[in-house]
Design a protein around this motif. Sequence first.
Motif, PDB file in Angstrom:
ATOM      1  N   GLN A 168     -10.758  32.678 101.583  1.00  0.00           N
ATOM      2  CA  GLN A 168      -9.287  32.092 100.824  1.00  0.00           C
ATOM      3  C   GLN A 168      -9.669  31.567  99.332  1.00  0.00           C
ATOM      4  OE1 GLN A 168      -9.971  28.414 103.280  1.00  0.00           O
ATOM      5  NE2 GLN A 168      -8.648  29.232 104.978  1.00  0.00           N
ATOM      6  N   TYR A 169     -10.632  31.656  98.877  1.00  0.00           N
ATOM      7  CA  TYR A 169     -10.929  31.406  97.495  1.00  0.00           C
ATOM      8  C   TYR A 169     -10.713  32.661  96.679  1.00  0.00           C
ATOM      9  CZ  TYR A 169     -13.657  31.283  93.040  1.00  0.00           C
ATOM     10  OH  TYR A 169     -14.098  31.377  91.773  1.00  0.00           O
ATOM     11  N   TRP A 170     -10.928  33.663  97.193  1.00  0.00           N
ATOM     12  CA  TRP A 170     -10.765  35.000  96.682  1.00  0.00           C
ATOM     13  C   TRP A 170      -9.201  35.325  96.885  1.00  0.00           C
ATOM     14  CZ3 TRP A 170     -13.668  36.458  92.770  1.00  0.00           C
ATOM     15  CH2 TRP A 170     -15.042  36.190  93.121  1.00  0.00           C
ATOM     16  N   GLN A 171      -8.575  34.829  97.733  1.00  0.00           N
ATOM     17  CA  GLN A 171      -6.958  35.258  97.850  1.00  0.00           C
ATOM     18  C   GLN A 171      -6.390  34.402  96.604  1.00  0.00           C
ATOM     19  OE1 GLN A 171      -5.484  34.806 101.760  1.00  0.00           O
ATOM     20  NE2 GLN A 171      -7.347  34.573 102.619  1.00  0.00           N
ATOM     21  N   GLU A 172      -6.907  32.988  96.391  1.00  0.00           N
ATOM     22  CA  GLU A 172      -6.416  32.216  95.387  1.00  0.00           C
ATOM     23  C   GLU A 172      -6.558  32.688  93.981  1.00  0.00           C
ATOM     24  OE1 GLU A 172      -7.730  28.446  96.462  1.00  0.00           O
ATOM     25  OE2 GLU A 172      -6.602  28.210  98.250  1.00  0.00           O
ATOM     26  N   TRP A 173      -7.983  33.308  93.901  1.00  0.00           N
ATOM     27  CA  TRP A 173      -8.650  33.673  92.712  1.00  0.00           C
ATOM     28  C   TRP A 173      -7.570  34.873  92.094  1.00  0.00           C
ATOM     29  CZ3 TRP A 173     -10.560  37.313  89.744  1.00  0.00           C
ATOM     30  CH2 TRP A 173     -11.605  37.168  88.811  1.00  0.00           C
ATOM     31  N   TYR A 174      -7.362  36.082  92.930  1.00  0.00           N
ATOM     32  CA  TYR A 174      -6.759  37.019  92.618  1.00  0.00           C
ATOM     33  C   TYR A 174      -5.295  36.866  92.272  1.00  0.00           C
ATOM     34  CZ  TYR A 174     -10.733  40.032  92.540  1.00  0.00           C
ATOM     35  OH  TYR A 174     -11.923  40.968  92.279  1.00  0.00           O
ATOM     36  N   SER A 175      -4.531  35.900  93.193  1.00  0.00           N
ATOM     37  CA  SER A 175      -3.292  35.448  92.912  1.00  0.00           C
ATOM     38  C   SER A 175      -3.241  34.812  91.687  1.00  0.00           C
ATOM     39  CB  SER A 175      -3.061  34.515  94.181  1.00  0.00           C
ATOM     40  OG  SER A 175      -3.080  35.054  95.291  1.00  0.00           O
ATOM     41  N   ALA A 176      -4.122  34.079  91.140  1.00  0.00           N
ATOM     42  CA  ALA A 176      -4.282  33.417  89.890  1.00  0.00           C
ATOM     43  C   ALA A 176      -4.209  34.329  88.620  1.00  0.00           C
ATOM     44  CB  ALA A 176      -5.139  32.386  89.652  1.00  0.00           C
ATOM     45  N   ARG A 177      -5.179  35.450  88.910  1.00  0.00           N
ATOM     46  CA  ARG A 177      -5.210  36.331  87.586  1.00  0.00           C
ATOM     47  C   ARG A 177      -3.917  37.140  87.780  1.00  0.00           C
ATOM     48  NH1 ARG A 177      -8.983  33.450  88.240  1.00  0.00           N
ATOM     49  NH2 ARG A 177      -7.445  32.616  86.888  1.00  0.00           N
ATOM     50  N   LYS A 178      -3.341  37.515  88.527  1.00  0.00           N
ATOM     51  CA  LYS A 178      -2.087  38.156  88.579  1.00  0.00           C
ATOM     52  C   LYS A 178      -1.208  37.558  88.198  1.00  0.00           C
ATOM     53  CE  LYS A 178       1.331  40.143  91.928  1.00  0.00           C
ATOM     54  NZ  LYS A 178       1.811  40.357  93.415  1.00  0.00           N
ATOM     55  N   SER A 179      -1.186  36.214  88.415  1.00  0.00           N
ATOM     56  CA  SER A 179      -0.028  35.453  87.699  1.00  0.00           C
ATOM     57  C   SER A 179      -0.434  35.067  86.433  1.00  0.00           C
ATOM     58  CB  SER A 179      -0.010  33.918  88.340  1.00  0.00           C
ATOM     59  OG  SER A 179       0.642  32.991  87.677  1.00  0.00           O
ATOM     60  N   ASN A 180      -1.728  35.141  86.013  1.00  0.00           N
ATOM     61  CA  ASN A 180      -1.798  34.994  84.509  1.00  0.00           C
ATOM     62  C   ASN A 180      -1.551  36.011  83.579  1.00  0.00           C
ATOM     63  OD1 ASN A 180      -5.281  33.396  85.129  1.00  0.00           O
ATOM     64  ND2 ASN A 180      -3.329  32.533  84.452  1.00  0.00           N
ATOM     65  N   PHE A 181      -1.675  37.295  84.200  1.00  0.00           N
ATOM     66  CA  PHE A 181      -1.409  38.736  83.650  1.00  0.00           C
ATOM     67  C   PHE A 181       0.136  38.740  83.451  1.00  0.00           C
ATOM     68  CE2 PHE A 181      -0.482  43.336  83.795  1.00  0.00           C
ATOM     69  CZ  PHE A 181      -1.233  43.886  82.772  1.00  0.00           C
ATOM     70  N   ILE A 182       0.902  38.454  84.742  1.00  0.00           N
ATOM     71  CA  ILE A 182       2.280  38.513  84.367  1.00  0.00           C
ATOM     72  C   ILE A 182       2.953  37.861  83.766  1.00  0.00           C
ATOM     73  CG2 ILE A 182       4.659  38.794  85.759  1.00  0.00           C
ATOM     74  CD1 ILE A 182       2.736  40.218  88.140  1.00  0.00           C
ATOM     75  N   GLU A 183       2.735  36.366  83.946  1.00  0.00           N
ATOM     76  CA  GLU A 183       3.394  35.340  83.555  1.00  0.00           C
ATOM     77  C   GLU A 183       2.899  34.461  82.283  1.00  0.00           C
ATOM     78  OE1 GLU A 183       3.800  32.240  86.795  1.00  0.00           O
ATOM     79  OE2 GLU A 183       4.345  33.790  88.193  1.00  0.00           O
ATOM     80  N   ASN A 184       1.591  34.423  82.169  1.00  0.00           N
ATOM     81  CA  ASN A 184       1.186  33.787  81.170  1.00  0.00           C
ATOM     82  C   ASN A 184       0.970  34.765  79.697  1.00  0.00           C
ATOM     83  OD1 ASN A 184      -0.703  32.443  83.327  1.00  0.00           O
ATOM     84  ND2 ASN A 184       0.075  30.885  81.794  1.00  0.00           N
ATOM     85  N   TYR A 185       0.491  36.036  80.067  1.00  0.00           N
ATOM     86  CA  TYR A 185       0.270  37.037  79.005  1.00  0.00           C
ATOM     87  C   TYR A 185       1.324  38.356  78.793  1.00  0.00           C
ATOM     88  CZ  TYR A 185      -3.683  34.122  79.351  1.00  0.00           C
ATOM     89  OH  TYR A 185      -4.428  32.835  79.435  1.00  0.00           O
ATOM     90  N   ASN A 186       2.364  38.080  79.793  1.00  0.00           N
ATOM     91  CA  ASN A 186       3.457  39.068  79.526  1.00  0.00           C
ATOM     92  C   ASN A 186       2.888  40.472  80.032  1.00  0.00           C
ATOM     93  OD1 ASN A 186       6.214  39.988  79.438  1.00  0.00           O
ATOM     94  ND2 ASN A 186       5.855  40.396  77.194  1.00  0.00           N
TER      95      ASN A 186
END
Length: 326
Positions: free
Chosen positions: A110-128
């Motif tokens: 569960q941790y790694w599901q959340e972790w990679y979801s967060a990195r994907k979100s960072n990449f797309i939403e935070n850093y365009n």
Amino acid sequence: MHSGNYVLILHTHLPWVLHHGSWPHGVDWLNEAVAECYIPLINVFNSLMDEGIYPKVTLDISPVLCEELEHPDFKKGFIEYCDEKIEAARNDERQFKEWGWDAHHIFLTQYWQEWYSARKSNFIENYNSSVVGALKKLQDDGAIEVMTCGATHGYLPLLGTDRSINLQIKAAIENYKKHFGRAPRGMWLPECAYRPSYNWKSLIPIYPFHIERLRPGLEQLLARNGIEYFVTDQDLLERSTPIGIYTDVHLEQFLPVSSPAFSYKPWSFTKSPLDLFNISSSDKIEYGTAVAFTRHRDISMQVWSGEVGYPGESNYLDFHKKTHGF
């Protein structure tokens, strides 16, 4: 009370791995670096800025890596990579529950599901979808300084002509301007490899390389191209031999060690990696000087060595293991 200065310099380079397979030395090498290093590092920088703290970290990013990170195929592939990791962790969670594994293993899925979801979100939403763009913004805001590296990470001391070295430097500078909108001030020498000025000739009997000639030091070629400082290794500093000092701030009066007027000062030529040196390895070539920062051997080994550094710790996450079964 001012007790001293500490300079944190980070080196980032990967060879061109796009369109060369996936694992272990294909594009997954780049994907891992972005997910597990570059994005978390940028997150920390931005978190510090949110608290009003300027990180003041210096890092270099090689031109090859810049081009990879900005390639549309990488940006699309990184999102797919994160999705694959999320799905793999989701499948592990389902299987671990079916097999009756302990709660900690299920928590990790569960941790790694959340972790990679967060990195994907960072990449797309935070850093365009632009790691380079995120670094540019941090530099523009005064949070960090970004250096460059050799254009193709070529080993500069072994390049047979100064023209080749100049092309490595000039191409790196143009690439930097393209991505960061300004000229770089510093360069991480590829492999930290430095060569002083000296009478050089090749042992291979091929014209014109076998004809002895005085070649400028790397610091002089860097200075000619507007680079103010560079990073090299501690071993090179320790094996260096001083040829003299400039006695004026305009670097016009050179006093060689062979001169009767020369005398060593307590602060001169300590050869400590904690000192800075404004270098000119020859007074015969009028290209200018550049400042040398020396990579501290013991500190570097703490974050690099598999024997004495943290990568050798048994609890360190081994990136070579694809699944729990291998």
